[in-house]
Design a protein around this motif. Structure first.
Motif, PDB file in Angstrom:
ATOM      1  N   TYR A   1     -18.573  30.111 -10.789  1.00  0.00           N
ATOM      2  CA  TYR A   1     -18.453  29.822  -9.287  1.00  0.00           C
ATOM      3  C   TYR A   1     -18.419  30.994  -8.591  1.00  0.00           C
ATOM      4  O   TYR A   1     -19.830  30.561  -7.133  1.00  0.00           O
ATOM      5  N   HIS A   2     -18.680  31.883  -9.285  1.00  0.00           N
ATOM      6  CA  HIS A   2     -18.968  33.226  -8.443  1.00  0.00           C
ATOM      7  C   HIS A   2     -18.667  33.531  -7.018  1.00  0.00           C
ATOM      8  O   HIS A   2     -18.794  34.047  -5.981  1.00  0.00           O
ATOM      9  N   ILE A   3     -17.313  33.310  -7.098  1.00  0.00           N
ATOM     10  CA  ILE A   3     -16.976  33.488  -6.158  1.00  0.00           C
ATOM     11  C   ILE A   3     -15.174  34.929  -6.061  1.00  0.00           C
ATOM     12  O   ILE A   3     -14.773  35.072  -7.691  1.00  0.00           O
ATOM     13  N   GLY A   4     -14.852  35.289  -5.166  1.00  0.00           N
ATOM     14  CA  GLY A   4     -13.649  36.480  -5.955  1.00  0.00           C
ATOM     15  C   GLY A   4     -12.148  35.762  -5.919  1.00  0.00           C
ATOM     16  O   GLY A   4     -11.946  35.311  -5.356  1.00  0.00           O
ATOM     17  N   TYR A   5     -11.955  36.561  -6.242  1.00  0.00           N
ATOM     18  CA  TYR A   5      -9.920  37.355  -6.392  1.00  0.00           C
ATOM     19  C   TYR A   5      -9.348  36.050  -4.969  1.00  0.00           C
ATOM     20  O   TYR A   5      -8.595  35.589  -5.072  1.00  0.00           O
ATOM     21  N   PRO A   6      -9.555  36.861  -4.286  1.00  0.00           N
ATOM     22  CA  PRO A   6      -9.217  36.009  -2.711  1.00  0.00           C
ATOM     23  C   PRO A   6      -9.324  34.569  -2.707  1.00  0.00           C
ATOM     24  O   PRO A   6      -8.701  33.515  -2.644  1.00  0.00           O
ATOM     25  N   ILE A   7     -10.507  34.188  -2.639  1.00  0.00           N
ATOM     26  CA  ILE A   7     -10.765  33.064  -2.482  1.00  0.00           C
ATOM     27  C   ILE A   7     -10.583  31.878  -4.155  1.00  0.00           C
ATOM     28  O   ILE A   7     -10.281  30.692  -3.542  1.00  0.00           O
TER      29      ILE A   7
ATOM     30  N   GLU B   1     -15.205  21.396 -14.638  1.00  0.00           N
ATOM     31  CA  GLU B   1     -16.155  22.589 -14.781  1.00  0.00           C
ATOM     32  C   GLU B   1     -17.785  22.571 -14.655  1.00  0.00           C
ATOM     33  O   GLU B   1     -18.560  21.481 -15.426  1.00  0.00           O
ATOM     34  N   VAL B   2     -18.457  22.925 -13.626  1.00  0.00           N
ATOM     35  CA  VAL B   2     -19.558  23.078 -13.820  1.00  0.00           C
ATOM     36  C   VAL B   2     -20.637  24.492 -14.682  1.00  0.00           C
ATOM     37  O   VAL B   2     -19.792  25.365 -15.135  1.00  0.00           O
ATOM     38  N   LYS B   3     -21.362  23.927 -14.510  1.00  0.00           N
ATOM     39  CA  LYS B   3     -22.295  24.773 -15.166  1.00  0.00           C
ATOM     40  C   LYS B   3     -22.638  26.373 -15.108  1.00  0.00           C
ATOM     41  O   LYS B   3     -22.146  27.075 -15.508  1.00  0.00           O
ATOM     42  N   ASP B   4     -22.823  25.576 -13.786  1.00  0.00           N
ATOM     43  CA  ASP B   4     -23.440  27.617 -13.002  1.00  0.00           C
ATOM     44  C   ASP B   4     -23.410  27.076 -11.945  1.00  0.00           C
ATOM     45  O   ASP B   4     -24.868  26.624 -11.327  1.00  0.00           O
TER      46      ASP B   4
ATOM     47  N   THR C   1     -24.841  36.890 -14.409  1.00  0.00           N
ATOM     48  CA  THR C   1     -26.576  36.801 -14.114  1.00  0.00           C
ATOM     49  C   THR C   1     -25.850  35.361 -14.910  1.00  0.00           C
ATOM     50  O   THR C   1     -26.870  33.636 -14.432  1.00  0.00           O
ATOM     51  N   LYS C   2     -25.746  35.404 -15.911  1.00  0.00           N
ATOM     52  CA  LYS C   2     -25.108  33.571 -16.410  1.00  0.00           C
ATOM     53  C   LYS C   2     -23.811  33.914 -16.822  1.00  0.00           C
ATOM     54  O   LYS C   2     -22.917  34.783 -17.191  1.00  0.00           O
ATOM     55  N   PRO C   3     -22.386  32.677 -17.004  1.00  0.00           N
ATOM     56  CA  PRO C   3     -21.098  32.414 -16.903  1.00  0.00           C
ATOM     57  C   PRO C   3     -20.321  33.179 -18.385  1.00  0.00           C
ATOM     58  O   PRO C   3     -20.086  33.811 -18.508  1.00  0.00           O
TER      59      PRO C   3
END
Length: 567
Positions: free
Chosen positions: A108-114, A520-523, A275-277
């Motif tokens: 999901y390209h989010i950080g630890y706080p989110i 879970e989403v792919k990306d 770039t890719k999970p």
């Protein structure tokens, strides 16, 4: 060339503005939840590939302290190779946790706080986020002290006068006046590098690997040549036997994992740049333990040679370097010490950025998103880490050092909750929109923005280890309590995981998915970027379109039974 560098530096500093980018139109309680930096990363910022993650860990682990990481086990009776083997085994174990807990960041390209908001609630995430921000700031100061010592060795190689400056720091400081000059220079250099956007640091990560290889080979070859070999330390067996040895192996195997608990808890912070999970998998599973292993081997071989030269083991490579040039202040030795110390300083800068500045910047931006961007958070971390006078904390407070070393019990409990929520409760699915809203029908609103289930699990996960924690801080306890504390990290993680699962089973939260599904989403791609580079949609692994589901949800009236909230 100089004017070009100055221009690039100035262009890297954004024009001053009071509000963070993307927060201009955010109002009400949402002002504490949203800005552009803490949203899922844009496609253009996902620049770290497989090779970046493989080499990243050499940037993060090639620190002065990791050079002698296995020394404490040797002091208690394990052989050098046994000690390194225990650390290596523990780091393999924690690498698995890093991959698992960072999965949401890579997808999901989010950080630890989110990510915390999903489990603890949109406002309940404040405590674990603040908690980690404080520790990152403190550790940033501690690492800057080591960086300052690197710069001091460089300055000492240039002139012997720095060693004779009148010391005005007092007996409570680990740095004398010369060391403080080194600290100030290191701090300023680190701030200069903080101007560079994290996605563009990939080249510097690769450069760090080259610097590490050159410095490690140079110091290892130089000291072993001077000593005429590796010394008895590397060859002699351990002195511990029987059950004493067995408990030492267990202790330092688990300590090898627990000492890296920070990386496991905030794994999403650096995996979000993938770039890719799946680029993070091999990079973490192989790169993390291998880099720690190689650093420890080189550090211990260098340390063993000191016994031949000086009759005692000098574990700190910085102390060793300074002794080498002090005992024979020749131009060749000074040049060797200068360049090796410069490599250590470069490594320390990026270790400080990746281990402390990056997590602290994400945390501070998430705590005050209306006004603070991640980059502003970097500099707030730098200023506060200077203001807390870490040279005095390290020099006069043994309890403070014990507290830092024992902090694993709090991080393991948070990590257990995060793992359970992602893999068991939500089955890999995060409602991104609801992570940034204070709407009362949001999935992560829970009870006024706080998820009591997560906090209950967090406290219960800490409880079994708390007596051992106090014992580590100086409170007397039995031998059984001390040995039980060896297992503190896995106990905290497993207990909080199971308690959170149990409370969610008893009191079903919004967004809980059946165990038979995996969503879970792919990306994940931002809505405004869907269709860019052929990425018109995001699909769950089961093939169900998450985009279609989100559209149906938005069209629905009221709150569905699956979206019920705590009252």
């Amino acid at each position: 060339m100089a004017s070009s560098l100055i221009r690039r530096f100035r262009e890297g500093i954004p024009a001053p503005h009071f509000q963070a980018k993307g927060a201009e139109n955010v109002h009400g309680e949402d002002m504490w939840l949203d800005n552009d930096d803490i949203r899922p990363l844009k496609l253009a910022d996902r620049t770290w590939n497989l090779w970046t993650y493989l080499t990243f860990w050499f940037s993060a682990t090639a620190t002065v302290s990791n050079w002698y990481a296995a020394s404490s086990a040797q002091a208690l009776g394990l052989g050098m190779w046994e000690s390194i083997g225990c650390s290596f085994g523990g780091q393999i174990l924690i690498a698995i946790v890093i991959v698992l807990n960072g999965r949401a960041g890579a997808k999901y390209h989010i950080g630890y706080p989110i990510l915390n908001r999903a489990a603890f609630g949109v406002f309940g995430a404040w405590w674990p986020t603040f908690n980690r921000a404080v520790m990152a700031i403190v550790w940033n100061g501690v690492n800057a002290v080591q960086g300052g010592q690197c710069v001091y060795v460089m300055l000492h190689a240039l002139t012997p006068k720095i060693a004779n400056i009148k010391n005005v720091m007092g007996s409570g400081s680990v740095l004398d006046s010369g060391g403080m000059i080194g600290f100030a220079i290191f701090w300023i250099l680190t701030c200069c590098f903080l101007v560079i956007p994290v996605p563009k640091m990939r080249g510097l990560v690769y450069a760090k690997l080259i610097v590490f290889i050159i410095s490690a080979i140079a110091m290892c070859a130089w000291t072993l040549t001077l000593a005429g070999g590796i010394g008895e330390v590397a060859r002699q067996p351990g002195t511990a036997h029987g059950s004493t040895k067995a408990w030492l192996i267990v202790r330092y195997l688990l300590l090898g994992a627990a000492s890296c608990a920070t990386f496991a808890s905030n794994a999403a912070d650096f995996q979000r740049y993938a770039t890719k999970p799946n680029d993070v998998l091999l990079g973490n599973l192989v790169g993390f333990p291998l880099s720690n292993f190689l650093v420890a081997v080189v550090g211990n071989l260098v340390g063993s040679s000191s016994q031949v030269l000086y009759g005692k083991i000098i574990w700190s490579p910085l102390t060793y370097l300074d002794m080498l040039q002090t005992s024979s202040y020749t131009s060749s030795r000074r040049a060797g010490c200068f360049f090796i110390a410069a490599a250590f300083a470069y490594s320390a800068i990026f270790s400080s950025i990746f281990e402390n500045s990056l997590p602290a910047g994400n945390d501070i931006a998430a705590l005050f998103p209306k006004y603070i961007s991640v980059r502003k958070g970097f500099f707030i971390c730098a200023v506060i880490s200077f203001a807390i006078n870490p040279w005095y904390l390290l020099g006069s407070a043994s309890i403070f050092i014990s507290f830092l070393a024992s902090y694993q019990i709090f991080l393991s409990s948070i990590t257990g909750v995060l793992l359970c929520h992602y893999y068991v409760i939500s089955r890999g699915y995060l409602d991104i929109d609801d992570l940034y809203t204070s709407r009362k029908d949001g999935v992560y609103w829970y009870f006024h923005g706080w998820n009591w289930r997560a906090y209950l699990a967090y406290v219960v996960g800490i409880a079994p280890n708390f007596y051992g924690f106090l014992n580590n801080m100086g409170v007397r306890a039995s031998d059984g309590v001390a040995k039980a504390y060896y297992f503190a990290y896995p106990i905290g993680l497993c207990v909080s995981f199971l308690v959170y699962w149990g409370t969610c089973w008893v009191s079903r939260p919004a967004g809980m998915v059946g165990l038979g599904e995996w969503r879970e989403v792919k990306d994940y791609v931002r809505p405004e970027e869907r269709g860019v580079e052929g990425r018109a949609d995001i699909e769950s692994e089961s093939g169900e379109s998450v985009v279609r589901e989100m559209a149906e949800k938005e069209a629905a009236v009221g709150v569905s039974p699956a979206r019920s909230v705590d009252v």
